[in-house]
Design a protein around this motif. Structure first.
Motif, PDB file in Angstrom:
ATOM      1  N   SER A 133       0.800  -1.227   0.000  1.00  0.00           N
ATOM      2  CA  SER A 133       0.000   0.000   0.000  1.00  0.00           C
ATOM      3  C   SER A 133       0.831   1.274   0.000  1.00  0.00           C
ATOM      4  O   SER A 133       0.343   2.321  -0.395  1.00  0.00           O
ATOM      5  N   SER A 134       2.092   1.216   0.453  1.00  0.00           N
ATOM      6  CA  SER A 134       2.905   2.441   0.368  1.00  0.00           C
ATOM      7  C   SER A 134       4.391   2.095   0.357  1.00  0.00           C
ATOM      8  O   SER A 134       4.807   1.047   0.857  1.00  0.00           O
ATOM      9  N   ASN A 135       5.175   3.025  -0.206  1.00  0.00           N
ATOM     10  CA  ASN A 135       6.629   2.832  -0.214  1.00  0.00           C
ATOM     11  C   ASN A 135       7.174   2.858   1.206  1.00  0.00           C
ATOM     12  O   ASN A 135       8.130   2.153   1.529  1.00  0.00           O
ATOM     13  N   GLN A 136       6.542   3.690   2.032  1.00  0.00           N
ATOM     14  CA  GLN A 136       6.990   3.805   3.419  1.00  0.00           C
ATOM     15  C   GLN A 136       6.877   2.445   4.117  1.00  0.00           C
ATOM     16  O   GLN A 136       7.801   1.998   4.804  1.00  0.00           O
ATOM     17  N   GLU A 137       5.747   1.776   3.875  1.00  0.00           N
ATOM     18  CA  GLU A 137       5.513   0.464   4.501  1.00  0.00           C
ATOM     19  C   GLU A 137       6.546  -0.563   3.992  1.00  0.00           C
ATOM     20  O   GLU A 137       7.113  -1.329   4.762  1.00  0.00           O
ATOM     21  N   LEU A 138       6.820  -0.497   2.662  1.00  0.00           N
ATOM     22  CA  LEU A 138       7.818  -1.402   2.074  1.00  0.00           C
ATOM     23  C   LEU A 138       9.179  -1.193   2.722  1.00  0.00           C
ATOM     24  O   LEU A 138       9.879  -2.132   3.105  1.00  0.00           O
ATOM     25  N   LEU A 139       9.510   0.095   2.835  1.00  0.00           N
ATOM     26  CA  LEU A 139      10.815   0.470   3.391  1.00  0.00           C
ATOM     27  C   LEU A 139      10.936   0.018   4.853  1.00  0.00           C
ATOM     28  O   LEU A 139      11.944  -0.564   5.262  1.00  0.00           O
ATOM     29  N   GLU A 140       9.872   0.281   5.602  1.00  0.00           N
ATOM     30  CA  GLU A 140       9.917  -0.087   7.031  1.00  0.00           C
ATOM     31  C   GLU A 140      10.011  -1.600   7.205  1.00  0.00           C
ATOM     32  O   GLU A 140      10.722  -2.093   8.078  1.00  0.00           O
ATOM     33  N   ASN A 141       9.317  -2.324   6.328  1.00  0.00           N
ATOM     34  CA  ASN A 141       9.344  -3.781   6.398  1.00  0.00           C
ATOM     35  C   ASN A 141      10.782  -4.292   6.170  1.00  0.00           C
ATOM     36  O   ASN A 141      11.301  -5.125   6.925  1.00  0.00           O
ATOM     37  N   ILE A 142      11.430  -3.762   5.124  1.00  0.00           N
ATOM     38  CA  ILE A 142      12.805  -4.201   4.833  1.00  0.00           C
ATOM     39  C   ILE A 142      13.731  -3.778   5.976  1.00  0.00           C
ATOM     40  O   ILE A 142      14.531  -4.563   6.482  1.00  0.00           O
ATOM     41  N   TRP A 143      13.548  -2.537   6.402  1.00  0.00           N
ATOM     42  CA  TRP A 143      14.463  -1.995   7.418  1.00  0.00           C
ATOM     43  C   TRP A 143      14.304  -2.696   8.766  1.00  0.00           C
ATOM     44  O   TRP A 143      15.226  -2.734   9.571  1.00  0.00           O
ATOM     45  N   SER A 144      13.151  -3.311   8.985  1.00  0.00           N
ATOM     46  CA  SER A 144      12.945  -3.974  10.287  1.00  0.00           C
ATOM     47  C   SER A 144      13.913  -5.153  10.455  1.00  0.00           C
ATOM     48  O   SER A 144      14.121  -5.643  11.567  1.00  0.00           O
ATOM     49  N   ASN A 145      14.511  -5.615   9.342  1.00  0.00           N
ATOM     50  CA  ASN A 145      15.470  -6.732   9.444  1.00  0.00           C
ATOM     51  C   ASN A 145      16.922  -6.271   9.522  1.00  0.00           C
ATOM     52  O   ASN A 145      17.836  -7.097   9.538  1.00  0.00           O
ATOM     53  N   VAL A 146      17.132  -4.960   9.536  1.00  0.00           N
ATOM     54  CA  VAL A 146      18.510  -4.451   9.646  1.00  0.00           C
ATOM     55  C   VAL A 146      18.911  -4.450  11.117  1.00  0.00           C
ATOM     56  O   VAL A 146      18.130  -4.042  11.976  1.00  0.00           O
ATOM     57  N   ASN A 147      20.100  -4.946  11.371  1.00  0.00           N
ATOM     58  CA  ASN A 147      20.609  -4.879  12.751  1.00  0.00           C
ATOM     59  C   ASN A 147      22.107  -4.603  12.688  1.00  0.00           C
ATOM     60  O   ASN A 147      22.638  -4.375  11.598  1.00  0.00           O
ATOM     61  N   ARG A 148      22.797  -4.648  13.817  1.00  0.00           N
ATOM     62  CA  ARG A 148      24.207  -4.228  13.756  1.00  0.00           C
ATOM     63  C   ARG A 148      25.092  -5.218  13.018  1.00  0.00           C
ATOM     64  O   ARG A 148      26.235  -4.928  12.691  1.00  0.00           O
ATOM     65  N   ASN A 149      24.575  -6.406  12.702  1.00  0.00           N
ATOM     66  CA  ASN A 149      25.374  -7.367  11.912  1.00  0.00           C
ATOM     67  C   ASN A 149      25.155  -7.232  10.411  1.00  0.00           C
ATOM     68  O   ASN A 149      25.808  -7.906   9.626  1.00  0.00           O
ATOM     69  N   THR A 150      24.184  -6.388  10.007  1.00  0.00           N
ATOM     70  CA  THR A 150      23.885  -6.267   8.576  1.00  0.00           C
ATOM     71  C   THR A 150      25.016  -5.499   7.893  1.00  0.00           C
ATOM     72  O   THR A 150      25.294  -4.356   8.250  1.00  0.00           O
ATOM     73  N   SER A 151      25.662  -6.146   6.928  1.00  0.00           N
ATOM     74  CA  SER A 151      26.755  -5.428   6.259  1.00  0.00           C
ATOM     75  C   SER A 151      26.410  -5.095   4.809  1.00  0.00           C
ATOM     76  O   SER A 151      27.075  -4.267   4.199  1.00  0.00           O
ATOM     77  N   ALA A 152      25.391  -5.728   4.226  1.00  0.00           N
ATOM     78  CA  ALA A 152      25.026  -5.402   2.853  1.00  0.00           C
ATOM     79  C   ALA A 152      23.546  -5.670   2.634  1.00  0.00           C
ATOM     80  O   ALA A 152      22.954  -6.539   3.282  1.00  0.00           O
TER      81      ALA A 152
END
Ligand SMILES: Cc1ncc(COP(=O)(O)O)c(C=O)c1O
Length: 383
Positions: A133-152
């Motif tokens: 429904s929105s780019n914001q939702e897409l972005l937040e969904n992807i970003w929710s899996n980023v943590n301090r071990n994410t390198s790429a």
């Protein structure tokens, strides 16, 4: 028949709705491509030494202008598979660590993720929630899996299975702030949506010219942010850096010569850009998108399944996926081709056959109606 179809080599009796898998090439660009092949045959090594580097750079420079980046940051490669493999084999990501993917990725690279996992760089998958429904939702969904071990983060600009367009510029900006590398698989994007690399500002962007740009098969590009170019290891090692026409950039020179091969597709890009300007290409693309929108609406009306995103939305362009009330994709595709000469993409997903119609600049209302009528016949519906 669309007036543009006669300018392509597609057989007049074929309704081609799978440009997203493999684009069709305009006749005059294909003739130019064949001229290069002939030139190689007629002048052999002499052509390689002289005309070849000049044409290679001309193609590269015109393509860099098309995707808005400096020509020194972009080189020509045979296809996206080559470019993605080059980048992933070059990047020394910190181990243990994580690389973020989505479930909308192209599946040919699974072995690369297995290789990463062996080096303790664990692929982490974001499941994209539909309907979008929105780019914001897409972005937040992807970003929710980023943590301090994410390198790429490895993400398609436009997803192969569904045609979903990801907000890659916003993702690259957030990732840069966190020191996370961004690798964008742009196989479908150039020629389908404007690709502005200066605005997206990725670390690596790999695109195809032989899909939506309609180039002859065998040309794509690799963009690498200037500071990272020194770390790139060429997939194929050859004379490149000492070849006539080398410009002192390892990124470009290593791909200038990778052994004897047919590079005619790469050299014919200027003819392709000329074709665009002579054929009002953007207007034709917009017309093709409207065909996709109306086809999408008609499929919803015929079959009643909810769409992945609204047909009128900006989450896709010219290509979308829709589920049919059957599991047997192969049977539908065979029927469409054998009875109707319709070529279409599709994939099985969650026990349903999904078709992925692609509408290109040469497609017409008749092509759309032909598909809808053929599906109505197959499923015994009235259309
Ligand atoms: C998203 C995506 N990435 C990569 C590829 C591979 O492209 P190529 O076969 O030109 O290397 C494809 C091909 O369909 C694709 O859809």
């Amino acid at each position: 028949m669309s007036s543009l179809k006669s300018k392509f080599l597609l057989s007049p009796d074929v309704t081609y709705l799978n440009h997203g898998a493999c684009g069709a090439c305009p006749k005059e660009v294909f003739w130019e491509y064949q001229k290069f092949q002939l030139d190689f045959e007629q002048h052999g090594c002499r052509f390689m030494d002289f005309s070849y580097p000049e044409q290679f750079h001309r193609s590269r420079e015109e393509l860099a202008a098309f995707v808005n980046c400096s020509p020194s940051d972009l080189t020509l490669i045979p296809n996206v598979t080559h470019g993605v493999t080059t980048v992933l084999r070059s990047l020394m990501l910190p181990s243990p660590g994580e690389i973020l993917l989505t479930n909308q990725r192209y599946r040919a690279f699974e072995r690369l993720w297995e290789e990463s996992a062996l080096e303790r760089i664990i692929p982490v998958e974001t499941m994209v929630n539909f309907p979008v429904s929105s780019n914001q939702e897409l972005l937040e969904n992807i970003w929710s899996n980023v943590n301090r071990n994410t390198s790429a983060i490895f993400i398609s600009h436009i997803a192969s299975p569904t045609g979903l367009i990801f907000p890659v510029a916003e993702l690259c900006r957030k990732a840069r702030e966190r020191g996370i590398f961004t690798i964008i698989d742009g196989a479908h994007a150039p020629g389908l949506i404007p690709v502005d690399l200066e605005a997206i500002d990725p670390d690596f962007y790999i695109g195809n010219c032989h899909k939506w740009m309609s180039a002859p098969k065998g040309v794509g590009f690799l963009y690498v942010r200037e500071e990272l170019q020194a770390y790139l290891k060429p997939l194929v090692v050859s004379h490149g850096q000492e070849f006539p026409g080398a410009i002192g950039s390892p990124l470009v020179d290593d791909t200038l010569w990778t052994g004897v091969k047919d590079s005619s597709a790469m050299l014919s890009l200027p003819a392709l850009f000329k074709f665009y300007s002579e054929n009002d290409w953007s207007a034709q693309q917009e017309r093709a998108h409207q065909l996709a929108v109306s086809c999408h609406q008609s499929l919803i009306a015929m079959f009643g399944n909810p769409p992945l995103f609204q047909p009128e939305s900006s989450f896709y362009r010219q290509m979308f996926a829709y589920p049919l009330p059957t599991k047997d994709l192969a049977k539908v595709k065979t029927f469409l081709f054998e009875k109707h000469k319709i070529v279409i993409g599709g994939f099985p997903y969650e026990d349903q056959a999904w078709i992925r119609p692609s509408f290109a600049a040469y497609n017409s209302e008749e092509d759309r109606d032909h598909l809808l009528q053929a599906l109505a016949d197959y499923f015994s519906l009235t259309h």
